[in-house]
Structure formats: structure tokens, C-alpha cells
Design a protein around this motif. Sequence first.
Motif, PDB file in Angstrom:
ATOM      1  N   UNK A 289       9.958   0.231  31.958  1.00 24.02           N
ATOM      2  CA  UNK A 289       8.842  -0.108  31.168  1.00 24.02           C
ATOM      3  C   UNK A 289       9.545  -0.956  30.247  1.00 24.02           C
ATOM      4  N   UNK A 290      10.411  -0.554  29.307  1.00 21.58           N
ATOM      5  CA  UNK A 290      11.226  -1.394  28.316  1.00 21.58           C
ATOM      6  C   UNK A 290      11.283  -2.266  28.610  1.00 21.58           C
ATOM      7  N   UNK A 291      11.980  -2.504  29.874  1.00 23.73           N
ATOM      8  CA  UNK A 291      13.167  -3.898  30.002  1.00 23.73           C
ATOM      9  C   UNK A 291      11.726  -4.732  30.821  1.00 23.73           C
ATOM     10  N   UNK A 292      10.623  -3.938  31.181  1.00 22.00           N
ATOM     11  CA  UNK A 292       9.563  -5.186  31.193  1.00 22.00           C
ATOM     12  C   UNK A 292       8.778  -5.991  30.729  1.00 22.00           C
ATOM     13  N   UNK A 293       8.615  -4.403  29.578  1.00 18.16           N
ATOM     14  CA  UNK A 293       8.160  -5.424  28.367  1.00 18.16           C
ATOM     15  C   UNK A 293       8.768  -6.619  27.547  1.00 18.16           C
ATOM     16  N   UNK A 294      10.314  -5.865  27.457  1.00 20.57           N
ATOM     17  CA  UNK A 294      10.632  -6.866  27.051  1.00 20.57           C
ATOM     18  C   UNK A 294      10.761  -8.233  27.860  1.00 20.57           C
ATOM     19  N   UNK A 295      11.030  -8.640  28.519  1.00 21.93           N
ATOM     20  CA  UNK A 295      11.040  -9.604  29.980  1.00 21.93           C
ATOM     21  C   UNK A 295       9.602 -10.145  29.766  1.00 21.93           C
ATOM     22  N   UNK A 296       8.263  -9.365  29.754  1.00 23.06           N
ATOM     23  CA  UNK A 296       7.319  -9.953  29.646  1.00 23.06           C
ATOM     24  C   UNK A 296       7.035 -11.170  28.446  1.00 23.06           C
ATOM     25  N   UNK A 297       7.854 -10.253  26.993  1.00 27.46           N
ATOM     26  CA  UNK A 297       7.694 -10.904  26.003  1.00 27.46           C
ATOM     27  C   UNK A 297       8.588 -12.191  25.220  1.00 27.46           C
ATOM     28  N   UNK A 298       9.427 -12.066  26.681  1.00 30.01           N
ATOM     29  CA  UNK A 298      10.696 -13.565  26.010  1.00 30.01           C
ATOM     30  C   UNK A 298      10.343 -14.498  26.692  1.00 30.01           C
ATOM     31  N   UNK A 299       9.629 -13.973  27.776  1.00 28.84           N
ATOM     32  CA  UNK A 299       8.809 -15.190  28.989  1.00 28.84           C
ATOM     33  C   UNK A 299       7.523 -15.698  27.776  1.00 28.84           C
ATOM     34  N   UNK A 300       7.012 -14.883  27.238  1.00 29.30           N
ATOM     35  CA  UNK A 300       5.990 -15.550  27.072  1.00 29.30           C
ATOM     36  C   UNK A 300       6.273 -16.487  25.767  1.00 29.30           C
ATOM     37  N   UNK A 301       7.436 -15.863  24.988  1.00 29.73           N
ATOM     38  CA  UNK A 301       7.875 -17.058  23.672  1.00 29.73           C
ATOM     39  C   UNK A 301       8.153 -18.332  24.310  1.00 29.73           C
ATOM     40  N   UNK A 302       8.987 -18.467  25.469  1.00 27.09           N
ATOM     41  CA  UNK A 302       9.432 -19.411  26.369  1.00 27.09           C
ATOM     42  C   UNK A 302       7.793 -20.275  26.638  1.00 27.09           C
ATOM     43  N   UNK A 303       7.177 -19.609  27.132  1.00 26.04           N
ATOM     44  CA  UNK A 303       5.548 -20.831  27.430  1.00 26.04           C
ATOM     45  C   UNK A 303       4.887 -21.293  26.402  1.00 26.04           C
ATOM     46  N   UNK A 304       4.791 -19.998  25.211  1.00 25.62           N
ATOM     47  CA  UNK A 304       4.080 -20.401  24.297  1.00 25.62           C
ATOM     48  C   UNK A 304       4.780 -21.740  23.849  1.00 25.62           C
ATOM     49  N   UNK A 305       5.730 -21.624  23.422  1.00 26.07           N
ATOM     50  CA  UNK A 305       6.452 -22.737  22.677  1.00 26.07           C
ATOM     51  C   UNK A 305       6.666 -23.820  24.107  1.00 26.07           C
ATOM     52  N   UNK A 306       6.520 -23.468  24.967  1.00 30.99           N
ATOM     53  CA  UNK A 306       6.204 -24.785  25.930  1.00 30.99           C
ATOM     54  C   UNK A 306       4.684 -25.787  26.058  1.00 30.99           C
ATOM     55  N   UNK A 307       4.057 -24.364  25.897  1.00 27.46           N
ATOM     56  CA  UNK A 307       2.681 -25.192  25.412  1.00 27.46           C
ATOM     57  C   UNK A 307       2.342 -26.256  24.065  1.00 27.46           C
ATOM     58  N   UNK A 308       3.589 -25.006  23.396  1.00 31.05           N
ATOM     59  CA  UNK A 308       2.782 -25.745  21.760  1.00 31.05           C
ATOM     60  C   UNK A 308       3.507 -27.777  22.140  1.00 31.05           C
ATOM     61  N   UNK A 309       4.447 -28.024  22.906  1.00 28.07           N
ATOM     62  CA  UNK A 309       5.478 -29.838  22.778  1.00 28.07           C
ATOM     63  C   UNK A 309       3.788 -30.157  23.949  1.00 28.07           C
ATOM     64  N   UNK A 310       2.807 -29.308  24.845  1.00 25.28           N
ATOM     65  CA  UNK A 310       2.151 -30.102  26.051  1.00 25.28           C
ATOM     66  C   UNK A 310       1.445 -30.560  25.282  1.00 25.28           C
TER      67      UNK A 310
END
Length: 430
Positions: A289-310
Motif C-alpha cells: 500500500x505504501x509503495x503504491x502511494x509513493x508511485x502515485x505521488x511520484x507520477x502525479x508530480x511528473x504529470x502536474x509538471x507536464x501540465x505546467x508546461x502545456x
Amino acid sequence: MSSFAFSVLFIVFLATSLSVRFWLGSRQIRHVIAHRSAVPAEFVEKIQLSAHQKAADYTVAKTKFSLFTLLVSAVLLICFTLLGGLQWISATVFGWTGSGMLYQMGLVVAFALISGAIDLPIAYYKQFVLEARYGFNKMTHKLFFADLLKSTLLGAAIGLPLIWVILLLMEKSGDIWWFYAWLVWSGFQLLMLILFPTVIAPLFNKFTPLTDDSLRSRIEGLMQRVGFASKGLFVMDGSKRSAHGNAYFSGFGASKRIVFFDTLLARLAPHEIEAVLAHELGHFKLKHIVKRIVVIFAVSLVFLALLGYLKQQLWFFTGLGVIPLLLTDLSNNNAMALILFMLALPIFTFMLSPLSSITSRKHEFEADAFAAKYTNADDLVAALVKLYEDNASTLTPDPLHSAFYDSHPPATVRINRLLATKLEPVTFNG
């Protein structure tokens, strides 16, 4: 990038994802039908042919329905984007509100209401036709619409303030707004983990303490052996909606609780329930559960950064059929950027889906091995067989379809792996 090039790229990715999905779906249908006439050898003494055929028919029906909804979703996506649907919604809302935060929140609400209205008949058909046809629907029409009203009001009460904060950060926090938005979103997700079991879930289901003293004693003994502390053992009235059975672990920190569907308790013997719970506790103890949360948080950070550019790129809007409002101030288009990003992202990330499935299946194998360490592997096998039968889960999925989509291993592979754990020592890396 030009808007035309982005439009072409979008169409190519959409066509590719549709083609792959329909190809995988057709493989699944053909494979299940081809193996419908005989129960797999591993299950021939455990599952009747009639139950196996019901599972095959249910799987085929669900797959056909999913392909239909996929086609509808693709048509709606094109209508919202390249055919000007979002542009029309934007112009209509702008005519009512003018620019600013009122326009942006109005755009989000209008899109959500229109999307919900389109999804409603699909959800209704699935519940009252597809699920009912195979004996799984226990929900009344009154409960269906009561759930719809509750979920709509809850979504507005929780979602709108969150969206408002995100839009405010997009407007006021400069070029690194996406990092602050990520902090807010991450905190919100953690808060939901705490509130869901004690505040949100009880709005939809009744949770009563487990009253079977013998079963409670068995479960508490298991939790003591594995070193798990829970705030309670609860039974959920899942039977008022569906005949499907399950058990799950929910909550975070002090709000951790174990929940059994009443349908599961009615079907499984106490030692089988213990084995199923050991599997669920395995996910917790092995830090899945912790590992999934960490992955979700990491991926969401990347996607939000991408949105910041787009959101600063004109071609991102125009390439998806939207002419931004007030080109001299793109902050007026933050809500539109969020909606477009939400619509386009699944198309461009679809081919990454197997990565999530691979990780999930690995975790399932590990949780099974954990359960076999603390309970009898035969008990978990017996429980899984009953659950496969009761939930009409096919025993013969297409291997490629399963590898691409399924979060759980195929029944034959999973049970054979479980039985093999009895022949070898089990070790964990934590």
C-alpha cells in the motif's frame, strides 16, 4: 509544435489505443468461448461445468459491453475536443459569467454535469441489465438514484473546493504552481485515506461490528501473529447492491479497519475467511500500500509538471479544438487546461497500462505467499475457488488480454503458485 501536428498526434494515439483495445477484447472473447465447453483440469473436481459456462458468458458479455462503452467514449472525446464541444461549453459559460474564477469553476461544473448525464444511462444499463442478467444485481432503482444523488453532492462538497484551490494556485503561484498543487493534492489524498472508512463509506453502506465470537477470536489470533493492529472488524451490507463478495483493508494510521462483505461471510468457512484476510494483511505488512502511494505521488508530480508546461502552449489548446479565451492572459484558461489534460492524458499513456498490471500481479503473488505462511495454503485455494465461482470470474482468460489489463494473476497460475509454496520455504524482503 504546431496545433495541426498535435491534432494529428492526438488522432494517431487515439486510433492506436482503440485498435489495441479492440484487438485485445476480441482475443479475450474468442479465447473464452473456445474454452467454454470444458472446465480446466485443475478445477474439474471443484467447479461445475454450468458455473464455468456462466463465468464464460458473463466475461464475454462484460467484454462486449466494455468495447461498446469504449467506442462511445472515443466518439464523445472527439466531440468534446476536435469537433468543438468544449469550445461551445466554454463560450456558453463565458457568456453567463465573464472571465475570472467564476467562469473557470462554471466550466468545470458544466463539463462534469454533461459528462455525468452521458454516463448515467451506461451505468444504469450495466447495473440493471448486464449485472441483473447474471444474477448479481441486488440494487433497487431507489437505491441507485439515492447513491447517484449522494455521490454527486459528496463530489461537489469535496471536489469543488479542491479544484478552486488548484486553480487559485495555478493563477497566483507563478511557474512552480504545479509543485504547490502537488503538495495540496497529496495532502488531500492522505486525508481521504483517513476519512474514507469512518466518514465517507458509511454514507453508502452500513458497517456493523463482527459479532461471530468464534470467527473474531480466529481473526484476532491471526492479527496478533502477523503484528497488525486494527481499529475494528466490520461487516458491510454489500448484499443490498450486489451478490459479489469481497473483503478489504481500509484506512490509514489510527483509522485502519478490516471490512468483510456480508456475502463473503455467508459463503466461506471460518478458516477460509482467515486465509483471505491473511492475504489482505499481506499487502499491508509487505508495504504494498505504501509503495503504491509513493508511485502515485511520484507520477502525479511528473504529470502536474507536464501540465505546467502545456498550459502555456497555445498549440495544446488549439490542437484539441479549443480557442483560448483572452490570449493575453492565459490564466483565464486554467480550468480548460485541466479538462483537456484529463481528457488527453489517458490516450497518450494507454500503452503504459501493463506496467501497473505487472506490479499489481507481483504484489498479489507476494500476498498469497504471505497468507500461505500464516495460514493453510489449501484454505486460501478453497476460498479463491469459491470466489471465482461466486463472482463468475473466468478461469480461462486470454493470456495477452490478462497480461495487459488484469491486476490479479489468472486463476490457474495463481493457484498453482500457491500450492507450490507448500513445497518450499517462504522468505520476504519487506
